[in-house]
Design a protein around this motif. Structure first.
Motif, mmCIF file in Angstrom:
data_model
loop_
_atom_site.group_PDB
_atom_site.id
_atom_site.type_symbol
_atom_site.label_atom_id
_atom_site.label_comp_id
_atom_site.label_asym_id
_atom_site.label_seq_id
_atom_site.Cartn_x
_atom_site.Cartn_y
_atom_site.Cartn_z
ATOM 1 N N ALA A 237 0.829 -1.209 0.000
ATOM 2 C CA ALA A 237 0.000 0.000 0.000
ATOM 3 C C ALA A 237 0.862 1.257 0.000
ATOM 4 C CB ALA A 237 -0.893 -0.014 1.229
ATOM 5 N N GLU A 238 0.341 2.291 -0.623
ATOM 6 C CA GLU A 238 1.077 3.559 -0.669
ATOM 7 C C GLU A 238 0.948 4.243 0.691
ATOM 8 O OE1 GLU A 238 0.417 5.976 -4.125
ATOM 9 O OE2 GLU A 238 1.239 7.729 -3.107
ATOM 10 N N PHE A 239 2.021 4.170 1.410
ATOM 11 C CA PHE A 239 2.048 4.750 2.757
ATOM 12 C C PHE A 239 3.480 5.196 3.007
ATOM 13 C CE2 PHE A 239 2.547 4.730 7.321
ATOM 14 C CZ PHE A 239 1.358 5.241 7.787
ATOM 15 N N GLY A 240 3.678 6.464 3.310
ATOM 16 C CA GLY A 240 5.036 6.954 3.537
ATOM 17 C C GLY A 240 5.849 6.903 2.256
ATOM 18 N N LEU A 284 -0.471 17.125 -7.135
ATOM 19 C CA LEU A 284 -1.061 16.812 -5.837
ATOM 20 C C LEU A 284 -1.806 15.495 -5.999
ATOM 21 C CD1 LEU A 284 -1.475 17.930 -2.962
ATOM 22 C CD2 LEU A 284 -3.594 18.970 -3.770
ATOM 23 N N SER A 285 -1.401 14.524 -5.213
ATOM 24 C CA SER A 285 -1.959 13.183 -5.378
ATOM 25 C C SER A 285 -2.514 12.687 -4.047
ATOM 26 C CB SER A 285 -0.835 12.260 -5.866
ATOM 27 O OG SER A 285 -1.237 10.920 -5.820
ATOM 28 N N LEU A 286 -3.635 11.997 -4.113
ATOM 29 C CA LEU A 286 -4.263 11.475 -2.909
ATOM 30 C C LEU A 286 -4.561 9.989 -3.105
ATOM 31 C CD1 LEU A 286 -5.601 12.083 -0.137
ATOM 32 C CD2 LEU A 286 -7.723 12.436 -1.392
ATOM 33 N N THR A 287 -4.163 9.214 -2.108
ATOM 34 C CA THR A 287 -4.416 7.779 -2.163
ATOM 35 C C THR A 287 -5.196 7.376 -0.916
ATOM 36 O OG1 THR A 287 -2.348 7.417 -3.316
ATOM 37 C CG2 THR A 287 -3.310 5.511 -2.260
ATOM 38 N N ALA A 288 -6.165 6.506 -1.099
ATOM 39 C CA ALA A 288 -6.898 5.979 0.054
ATOM 40 C C ALA A 288 -7.161 4.508 -0.185
ATOM 41 C CB ALA A 288 -8.210 6.727 0.238
ATOM 42 N N GLY A 289 -7.092 3.724 0.872
ATOM 43 C CA GLY A 289 -7.274 2.291 0.682
ATOM 44 C C GLY A 289 -7.877 1.609 1.883
ATOM 45 N N ILE A 290 -8.292 0.379 1.634
ATOM 46 C CA ILE A 290 -8.892 -0.429 2.694
ATOM 47 C C ILE A 290 -8.428 -1.874 2.501
ATOM 48 C CG2 ILE A 290 -11.003 -0.665 1.291
ATOM 49 C CD1 ILE A 290 -12.595 -0.879 3.835
ATOM 50 N N GLY A 291 -8.030 -2.515 3.607
ATOM 51 C CA GLY A 291 -7.529 -3.878 3.475
ATOM 52 C C GLY A 291 -7.661 -4.634 4.781
ATOM 53 N N TRP A 313 -6.201 3.411 5.221
ATOM 54 C CA TRP A 313 -5.037 4.278 5.122
ATOM 55 C C TRP A 313 -5.233 5.305 4.018
ATOM 56 C CZ3 TRP A 313 -5.302 -0.608 3.164
ATOM 57 C CH2 TRP A 313 -5.042 -0.777 1.815
ATOM 58 N N SER A 314 -4.450 6.353 4.090
ATOM 59 C CA SER A 314 -4.465 7.348 3.011
ATOM 60 C C SER A 314 -3.131 8.079 2.989
ATOM 61 C CB SER A 314 -5.620 8.332 3.191
ATOM 62 O OG SER A 314 -5.389 9.110 4.320
ATOM 63 N N ARG A 315 -2.830 8.655 1.846
ATOM 64 C CA ARG A 315 -1.591 9.429 1.715
ATOM 65 C C ARG A 315 -1.828 10.578 0.752
ATOM 66 N NH1 ARG A 315 3.491 9.178 -1.609
ATOM 67 N NH2 ARG A 315 5.079 10.175 -0.321
ATOM 68 N N MET A 316 -1.407 11.738 1.142
ATOM 69 C CA MET A 316 -1.459 12.913 0.274
ATOM 70 C C MET A 316 -0.014 13.282 -0.018
ATOM 71 S SD MET A 316 -3.681 15.428 -0.765
ATOM 72 C CE MET A 316 -4.892 16.004 0.398
ATOM 73 N N SER A 317 0.312 13.501 -1.298
ATOM 74 C CA SER A 317 1.705 13.848 -1.599
ATOM 75 C C SER A 317 1.765 14.970 -2.620
ATOM 76 C CB SER A 317 2.465 12.626 -2.119
ATOM 77 O OG SER A 317 1.934 12.212 -3.345
ATOM 78 N N GLY A 334 -1.642 8.419 6.808
ATOM 79 C CA GLY A 334 -2.312 7.994 8.045
ATOM 80 C C GLY A 334 -2.837 6.581 7.904
ATOM 81 N N LEU A 335 -2.781 5.830 9.012
ATOM 82 C CA LEU A 335 -3.274 4.445 9.029
ATOM 83 C C LEU A 335 -4.080 4.234 10.294
ATOM 84 C CD1 LEU A 335 -3.164 1.315 8.297
ATOM 85 C CD2 LEU A 335 -1.094 1.259 9.691
ATOM 86 N N ILE A 336 -5.217 3.588 10.147
ATOM 87 C CA ILE A 336 -5.982 3.222 11.341
ATOM 88 C C ILE A 336 -6.586 1.829 11.184
ATOM 89 C CG2 ILE A 336 -8.035 4.465 10.486
ATOM 90 C CD1 ILE A 336 -8.763 4.866 13.489
ATOM 91 N N ASN A 337 -6.444 1.064 12.235
ATOM 92 C CA ASN A 337 -7.124 -0.220 12.333
ATOM 93 C C ASN A 337 -7.956 -0.102 13.615
ATOM 94 O OD1 ASN A 337 -5.986 -3.687 12.647
ATOM 95 N ND2 ASN A 337 -7.998 -2.837 12.261
ATOM 96 N N PRO A 338 -9.267 0.266 13.502
ATOM 97 C CA PRO A 338 -10.038 0.630 14.696
ATOM 98 C C PRO A 338 -10.119 -0.479 15.735
ATOM 99 C CG PRO A 338 -11.220 1.221 12.699
ATOM 100 C CD PRO A 338 -10.062 0.405 12.269
ATOM 101 N N SER A 339 -10.177 -1.713 15.277
ATOM 102 C CA SER A 339 -10.259 -2.798 16.248
ATOM 103 C C SER A 339 -9.285 -3.906 15.864
ATOM 104 C CB SER A 339 -11.686 -3.337 16.285
ATOM 105 O OG SER A 339 -11.768 -4.403 17.203
#
Lengths: 504, 310
Positions: A237-240, A284-291, A313-317, A334-339
């Motif tokens: 995934a595109e993160f960092g 300006l690029s925005l990525t968002a994903g779910i996995g 997760w998502s990334r703006m660059s 940003g990354l979040i796994n709520p549970s």
């Protein structure tokens, strides 16, 4: 919910259009050119035969025509279409307008000479067309195969402490590690999508047996509307900045510790990811994903996975050209796994307490500054790259480690970073220095710092050696000791190797 | 509360994507992106006032190694036409940029994708693409632009693409093309006259960039400083090159501006050859902003080097 998601994906996938193959067109053009050349020769042979017959008859007016031969060369200039063998203007002039009234014998010689020239050119053309056809023929057997590449990465190394004192997977002392044998496959699926797979085998640290994993196997849309690209399957995934780069493409030998600790190595996920390029004059690029996972360690979700047990997760660059030779690229992720459910199992702490991860939250700021002179960018560059991560995970804590005791939740905020400077002073040589510092994501009192000078020798584009020394200092880490490591990485590639956007 | 905030954080990007309105695709001028500066010059000459041209290269770069700058992406995203040299010349940067641009109009096979090598017979088509032979191009040597006669095919391909894209300007594009081709024909005749002293003259260069040029002007392209295309020279290769140059009396060493001077200079010193720096696309050295100026520069410099030795 699932139905809606599938419907959206299907709709987006089929909104695109297709590719065309230009290779066959090129061969066809060449074949047409050859046919035209042959036609021209036939016509000229016919003219010469006629002229010969006329000479024998001795008709003066026909002799006159010989000096201006039926305008045929003008209408069909001898070395016709593919420009390659086209006569120069001066040559064309010579062919079309022979010098004033030469004697009949001389004229015939001149005609023959012209014919020979054309024949010679046609022969040459045939040979060249043949070469092109041969070059295409060799692909015929594998015409439906995807592009295939094999990347191998081996690391002989020496570590001054045993693995029990370093906490690493690899043993201390001398080690010869076949880190990865990576098979890369890529091709268009149809006019609407491309697919690729990265199959990886690496040696088990203890047994040495090869373990096989599917690192990536994903499909990616190629021409969705509204500046969108959709990727689905298993992928990084595109993160960092460096978490989605494969090991052999890293600027140094090992993945930064902060990415190992906070992300879990590569940002591997099974899910989908949408990328959007803002329709602005500025990049300006925005990525968002779910996995369903993020990094190497999966959640143990049991028999039923709830929506909040997925990772988001998502990334703006963005990017700035500071001068033609200096650029700045930055991104925020940003990354979040709520549970989170038992990700990584029971985490035993130095004080005897046991923690279980309940919620995962990571923020990342990345920055790359490049000095890359346009004129000799293949030979010289200076790159500064840095990534700062903040982990804000929540854990369920058993303070004594004894079952049945009261449990409570604890959120641990930890920072970690790496920063490197790479100076390329020759097409083959790059010297660099990597600095790393991080707090343990479960216990921010444990701090690790590491210093790594390294030098890379790229023998060619597909064959590279890198020597790296790393001194790692572990502050407050129970039972762990500082250590020194020296590693020699040798990576090589055979077959196809694409230059992807992410590896720029 | 925190959890809700993070959920919101994850949903916002999706909303932004769905609500964003793309910029209008239509503009007054035809937006053209070219990979190299010679193609940009041709596009300007053929397109005239109807086009707005942007070249990814400035002229000083290695034709195979234009940096993949994200700032190219928005420009390519809005392009109507993408013009490339072809024969895999741009393989190290263009496919990734095309993908990142998310512009379906300029993808391979689409009318907005213009491959200028169409109709040109390549030289040096490799029998094998094994990397033993270096970074070879499977379709043949892509440096045909240094042969001005072949450059005419590229100009025609650009004109055809423009006419296909904007048929309402066909007359104007055709007129511009014919005028430019006539100008080029005159210059070709002039260059061929001027280049007569170059016939049979042997020379070496850093990279295999001069095969088409040598064939057009009757020169003998003797060898390269690089061991193989894209592979740096080894000491043994340089030694062998120097020995063979001395034996064969090779008088000229060409250095392309994107390559370092050190090795070509050493070879020239040890063989007594004349070292010259020649651009491979307009803008590579000062006063070569157009294709014609660049070819003028190349021919004049080459002839001066040869005549200077007599």
């Amino acid at each position: 919910m699932k139905t809606i998601l599938i419907s959206i994906i299907m709709f987006l996938m089929f909104c695109s259009s297709g590719f065309a193959q230009t290779l066959e067109e090129r061969i066809k053009v060449l074949e047409d050119a050859l046919k035209k050349q042959e036609q021209t020769i036939k016509e000229q042979q016919k003219i010469i035969e006629e002229l010969k017959a006329d000479i024998k008859k001795g008709k003066p007016e026909e002799q006159q025509q010989m000096a201006q031969p039926k305008e045929a060369p003008k209408e069909t200039p001898p070395p016709a279409p593919p420009e390659m063998k086209q006569a120069t203007p001066a040559e064309q002039q010579q062919i079309a307008q022979p010098k004033e009234a030469p004697a009949p014998a001389a004229k015939e010689t001149q005609k023959k000479s012209t014919l020979e020239q054309v024949q010679e050119q046609v022969e040459q053309l045939k040979e060249e067309v043949g070469q092109v056809v041969e070059a295409q023929k060799k692909n015929i057997l594998s015409v439906f195969n995807p592009a295939i590449g094999l990347v191998t990465d081996v690391i002989p190394s020496y570590t001054s402490q045993p693995s029990t004192k370093t906490g690493k997977d690899r043993p201390g002392g001398f080690d010869f590690w076949l880190r990865s044998v990576e098979l890369d496959l890529a091709a268009s699926v149809d006019p609407f999508a491309r697919a690729y797979a990265v199959l990886n085998a690496s040696a088990d640290p203890v047994t040495g047996e090869a373990s096989f994993t599917v690192e990536e196997a994903a499909i990616q849309s190629t021409s969705l509307p509204w500046n969108l690209t959709l990727k689905a399957g298993r992928f990084f995934a595109e993160f960092g900045r460096l978490s989605y780069i494969h090991d052999h493409e890293l600027p140094f030998v090992y993945r930064p510790l902060v990415l190992d600790e906070y992300i879990g190595g590569e940002s591997k996920t099974d899910g989908f990811q949408l990328n959007f390029l803002f329709p602005l004059p500025h990049y300006l690029s925005l990525t968002a994903g779910i996995g369903d996972q993020f990094g190497d360690t999966p959640n143990d979700v049991g028999a039923f996975r709830h929506f909040n047990q997925l990772n988001f997760w998502s990334r703006m660059s963005t990017y700035f050209d500071l001068t033609p030779n200096i650029s700045l690229e930055t991104g925020f992720s940003g990354l979040i796994n709520p549970s989170t459910t038992d990700r990584g199992g029971l985490l035993v702490q130095p004080d005897g307490s046991i923690m279980i991860e309940r919620q995962r939250r990571v923020l990342d700021l990345d920055l790359t500054v490049r000095y890359q002179p346009l004129r000799n960018n293949q030979f010289k560059s200076l790159i500064w790259g840095a990534e700062l991560l903040y982990s804000d995970n929540c854990y369920l804590v058993n303070p004594t480690g004894i079952p049945g005791k009261a449990l409570f939740n604890r959120t641990v905020g930890s920072f970690g970073l790496y920063s490197y400077l790479a100076y390329k002073f020759h097409r083959q040589w790059t010297a660099g220095f990597l600095y790393q510092w991080l707090e343990n994501p479960q216990n921010n009192n444990i701090k690790i710092s590491a210093y790594s000078p390294y030098i890379t020798w790229a023998i060619s584009h597909w064959n590279q050696l890198r020597l790296q020394y790393t001194y790692t200092a572990r502050n407050g880490a129970f039972l762990l000791r500082d250590d020194s490591n020296i590693s020699l990485q040798w990576s090589w590639i055979i077959g196809s190797h694409a230059h992807g956007w992410q590896e720029r | 509360m925190k959890l809700k905030m993070f959920r919101l954080f994850s949903v916002i990007p999706l909303l932004v994507i769905l609500c964003s309105v793309p910029m209008p695709a239509h503009a007054a001028k035809i937006r053209i992106v070219t990979t190299l500066t010679d193609l940009a010059d041709f596009a300007r000459n053929v397109g005239g006032d109807q086009v707005e041209v942007y070249s990814l290269a400035t002229g000083v770069e290695d034709t195979h190694g234009i940096p993949m700058k994200p700032s190219f992406v928005p420009i390519m995203n809005r392009a109507d036409l993408l013009i490339e040299v072809g024969f895999d010349m741009e393989h190290s940067f263009l496919p990734a940029l095309q993908e990142a641009s998310k512009n379906p109009r300029i993808q391979v096979g689409k009318p907005g994708y213009v491959d200028c090598s169409k109709g040109i017979i390549p030289r040096d088509v490799p029998k094998s693409t094994d990397h033993y032979a270096g970074d070879v191009h499977p379709y043949g040597n892509p440096h045909y632009m240094l042969d001005p006669v072949l450059a005419k095919t590229a100009i025609k391909n650009i004109c055809n693409a423009l006419v296909e894209f904007a048929p309402q300007y066909q007359a104007e594009f055709t007129r511009n093309r014919d005028a430019y081709l006539a100008k080029l024909d005159t210059k070709i005749a002039e260059w061929e006259r001027e280049a007569r002293p170059l016939k049979g003259v042997k020379f070496i260069a850093y990279h295999e960039e001069w095969n088409y040029f040598a064939a057009r002007f009757g020169m003998d392209f003797f060898g390269t400083v690089e061991l193989k295309p894209g592979i740096d020279p080894t000491p043994r290769h340089i030694e062998q090159l120097i020995t063979s140059m001395k034996t064969e009396h090779v008088p000229i060493v060409v250095r392309e501006p994107q390559f370092p001077e050190k090795v070509p200079k050493r070879i020239a010193q040890q063989t007594g050859a004349t070292l010259i720096t020649l651009p491979i696309m307009p803008g590579g050295v000062p006063n070569t902003e157009t294709y014609i100026k660049m070819m003028d520069y190349i021919i004049h410099t080459m002839v001066a080097a040869v005549q200077g030795r007599k």
